[in-house]
Design a protein around this motif. Structure first.
Motif, PDB file in Angstrom:
ATOM      1  N   ALA A 109       0.707  -1.191  -0.080  1.00  0.00           N
ATOM      2  CA  ALA A 109      -0.063   0.020  -0.405  1.00  0.00           C
ATOM      3  C   ALA A 109       0.968   0.872  -0.253  1.00  0.00           C
ATOM      4  N   LYS A 110       2.011   0.954   1.115  1.00  0.00           N
ATOM      5  CA  LYS A 110       2.819   2.027   0.699  1.00  0.00           C
ATOM      6  C   LYS A 110       3.204   2.450  -0.225  1.00  0.00           C
ATOM      7  N   ARG A 111       3.859   1.339  -1.215  1.00  0.00           N
ATOM      8  CA  ARG A 111       4.728   2.022  -2.993  1.00  0.00           C
ATOM      9  C   ARG A 111       3.154   1.792  -3.609  1.00  0.00           C
ATOM     10  N   TYR A 112       2.071   1.451  -3.422  1.00  0.00           N
ATOM     11  CA  TYR A 112       1.090   1.947  -4.951  1.00  0.00           C
ATOM     12  C   TYR A 112       0.318   2.366  -4.678  1.00  0.00           C
ATOM     13  N   ALA A 113       0.132   2.639  -3.292  1.00  0.00           N
ATOM     14  CA  ALA A 113      -0.951   4.290  -3.027  1.00  0.00           C
ATOM     15  C   ALA A 113      -0.385   5.000  -2.463  1.00  0.00           C
ATOM     16  N   PRO A 114       0.416   5.425  -1.887  1.00  0.00           N
ATOM     17  CA  PRO A 114       1.730   6.604  -1.173  1.00  0.00           C
ATOM     18  C   PRO A 114       0.230   7.558  -1.062  1.00  0.00           C
ATOM     19  N   GLU A 115      -0.398   7.818  -1.676  1.00  0.00           N
ATOM     20  CA  GLU A 115      -1.048   9.103  -0.826  1.00  0.00           C
ATOM     21  C   GLU A 115      -2.472   8.637  -0.123  1.00  0.00           C
ATOM     22  N   VAL A 116      -2.577   7.724   0.062  1.00  0.00           N
ATOM     23  CA  VAL A 116      -3.792   7.363   0.926  1.00  0.00           C
ATOM     24  C   VAL A 116      -3.038   7.013   2.477  1.00  0.00           C
ATOM     25  N   PRO A 117      -3.604   7.785   3.161  1.00  0.00           N
ATOM     26  CA  PRO A 117      -3.172   7.369   4.600  1.00  0.00           C
ATOM     27  C   PRO A 117      -3.441   5.556   4.836  1.00  0.00           C
ATOM     28  N   LEU A 118      -3.078   5.362   6.085  1.00  0.00           N
ATOM     29  CA  LEU A 118      -2.890   3.321   6.543  1.00  0.00           C
ATOM     30  C   LEU A 118      -3.743   3.567   7.036  1.00  0.00           C
ATOM     31  N   HIS A 119      -4.517   2.836   8.002  1.00  0.00           N
ATOM     32  CA  HIS A 119      -5.692   3.076   9.167  1.00  0.00           C
ATOM     33  C   HIS A 119      -4.527   0.942   9.191  1.00  0.00           C
ATOM     34  N   ILE A 120      -4.505   0.586  10.448  1.00  0.00           N
ATOM     35  CA  ILE A 120      -4.469  -0.471  11.378  1.00  0.00           C
ATOM     36  C   ILE A 120      -5.307  -1.454  11.416  1.00  0.00           C
ATOM     37  N   SER A 121      -6.033  -2.216  10.977  1.00  0.00           N
ATOM     38  CA  SER A 121      -7.205  -2.967  11.339  1.00  0.00           C
ATOM     39  C   SER A 121      -7.290  -3.806  12.964  1.00  0.00           C
ATOM     40  N   THR A 122      -8.059  -3.835  13.490  1.00  0.00           N
ATOM     41  CA  THR A 122      -8.476  -4.576  14.696  1.00  0.00           C
ATOM     42  C   THR A 122      -7.723  -6.129  13.903  1.00  0.00           C
ATOM     43  N   GLN A 123      -8.158  -6.694  13.359  1.00  0.00           N
ATOM     44  CA  GLN A 123      -7.298  -7.963  12.796  1.00  0.00           C
ATOM     45  C   GLN A 123      -6.149  -8.397  13.367  1.00  0.00           C
ATOM     46  N   LEU A 124      -4.927  -7.443  13.353  1.00  0.00           N
ATOM     47  CA  LEU A 124      -3.720  -7.252  13.272  1.00  0.00           C
ATOM     48  C   LEU A 124      -3.568  -7.630  14.526  1.00  0.00           C
ATOM     49  N   GLY A 125      -4.581  -6.940  15.721  1.00  0.00           N
ATOM     50  CA  GLY A 125      -4.203  -7.313  17.588  1.00  0.00           C
ATOM     51  C   GLY A 125      -2.762  -6.555  18.033  1.00  0.00           C
ATOM     52  N   VAL A 126      -3.512  -4.895  17.993  1.00  0.00           N
ATOM     53  CA  VAL A 126      -2.656  -4.460  18.548  1.00  0.00           C
ATOM     54  C   VAL A 126      -3.178  -3.702  19.834  1.00  0.00           C
ATOM     55  N   PHE A 127      -2.463  -3.980  21.201  1.00  0.00           N
ATOM     56  CA  PHE A 127      -2.756  -4.254  22.587  1.00  0.00           C
ATOM     57  C   PHE A 127      -1.736  -3.520  22.993  1.00  0.00           C
ATOM     58  N   ASN A 128      -1.196  -3.408  22.690  1.00  0.00           N
ATOM     59  CA  ASN A 128      -0.080  -2.193  23.436  1.00  0.00           C
ATOM     60  C   ASN A 128       0.503  -1.136  22.748  1.00  0.00           C
ATOM     61  N   TYR A 129       1.241   0.050  23.380  1.00  0.00           N
ATOM     62  CA  TYR A 129       2.102   1.275  22.861  1.00  0.00           C
ATOM     63  C   TYR A 129       2.921   1.057  22.067  1.00  0.00           C
ATOM     64  N   GLU A 130       3.837   0.120  22.541  1.00  0.00           N
ATOM     65  CA  GLU A 130       4.587  -0.204  21.766  1.00  0.00           C
ATOM     66  C   GLU A 130       4.600  -0.805  19.946  1.00  0.00           C
ATOM     67  N   THR A 131       3.003  -1.716  20.244  1.00  0.00           N
ATOM     68  CA  THR A 131       2.372  -2.311  18.664  1.00  0.00           C
ATOM     69  C   THR A 131       2.633  -0.766  17.840  1.00  0.00           C
ATOM     70  N   ALA A 132       2.023  -0.261  18.622  1.00  0.00           N
ATOM     71  CA  ALA A 132       1.109   1.226  17.740  1.00  0.00           C
ATOM     72  C   ALA A 132       1.911   2.247  17.737  1.00  0.00           C
ATOM     73  N   ARG A 133       3.294   1.900  18.289  1.00  0.00           N
ATOM     74  CA  ARG A 133       4.396   2.835  17.916  1.00  0.00           C
ATOM     75  C   ARG A 133       5.358   2.522  16.621  1.00  0.00           C
ATOM     76  N   PHE A 134       5.021   1.038  16.664  1.00  0.00           N
ATOM     77  CA  PHE A 134       5.867   0.711  14.938  1.00  0.00           C
ATOM     78  C   PHE A 134       4.968   0.530  14.183  1.00  0.00           C
ATOM     79  N   LEU A 135       3.991   0.437  14.714  1.00  0.00           N
ATOM     80  CA  LEU A 135       3.153   0.792  13.225  1.00  0.00           C
ATOM     81  C   LEU A 135       3.089   2.529  12.691  1.00  0.00           C
ATOM     82  N   HIS A 136       3.114   3.098  13.958  1.00  0.00           N
ATOM     83  CA  HIS A 136       3.332   4.298  13.380  1.00  0.00           C
ATOM     84  C   HIS A 136       4.868   4.637  12.515  1.00  0.00           C
ATOM     85  N   GLU A 137       5.710   3.946  12.789  1.00  0.00           N
ATOM     86  CA  GLU A 137       7.121   4.284  12.133  1.00  0.00           C
ATOM     87  C   GLU A 137       6.717   3.505  11.445  1.00  0.00           C
TER      88      GLU A 137
END
Length: 182
Positions: A109-137
């Motif tokens: 998505a970053k490569r082929y839809a670079p202008e579209v913001p990315l949201h991470i689905s609940t299916q990825l299972g984000v349970f803590n702030y370190e995971t959230a920070r990593f996904l932001h990075e």
């Protein structure tokens, strides 16, 4: 004094077809999420073909609202070949976000839809702030937190992760995902 970081909540509604999309907008949704006929986890709704996605985006934007496209399958190798053209199409539509659940799909998505913001689905299972920070990075703008979290856990992530957070306030609770049985 009000908290300068406070952002009013966004009312986000699913819309499996054109009638539900129009109803969500009529009854006050700030944004809707829809799926195309491929690459979305929800198979029961009608979903939108390419022309339907184009029309839906026009209708939502004409109403001054946002449209997010679920690209939240857990793709197999055979799914990867068609994703670049689909992502380019969504980029051209200028949808407001893609909701993804897979790191490989995030990369595409970053490569082929670079202008579209990315949201991470609940299916990825984000349970803590370190995971959230990593996904932001990795380029995510928002994380949809795991549904099993308490209010205090949600607050901790929201205050420490420096990324938009989203939570489900009602709806079905999926209780079994590969490797994450509850």
């Amino acid at each position: 004094m009000a908290d300068a970081r406070f952002v009013p909540p966004e009312v986000l509604s699913p819309a499996g077809d054109e009638a539900r999309l129009k109803a969500a907008l009529l009854y006050g949704a700030d944004a809707v999420y829809v799926a195309g006929t491929a690459y979305g986890m929800r198979t029961a709704p009608q979903n939108f073909d390419a022309d339907g996605l184009r029309r839906a985006t026009e209708v939502v934007h004409a109403a001054g609202k946002r449209i997010y496209i679920t690209c939240n399958i857990l793709p197999r190798n055979e799914d990867m070949a068609g994703l670049p053209s689909y992502l380019r199409f969504l980029n051209e539509l200028r949808v407001d976000a893609l909701i993804v659940a897979d790191l490989g799909l995030l990369t595409l998505a970053k490569r082929y839809a670079p202008e579209v913001p990315l949201h991470i689905s609940t299916q990825l299972g984000v349970f803590n702030y370190e995971t959230a920070r990593f996904l932001h990075e990795l380029g995510a703008k928002r994380v949809v937190l795991a549904r099993e979290m308490s209010r205090s856990e949600i607050a901790a992530i929201a205050s420490q992760a420096q990324i938009e957070t989203e939570v489900f306030v009602h709806g079905a609770l999926c209780m079994c995902v590969s490797g994450q049985c509850y």
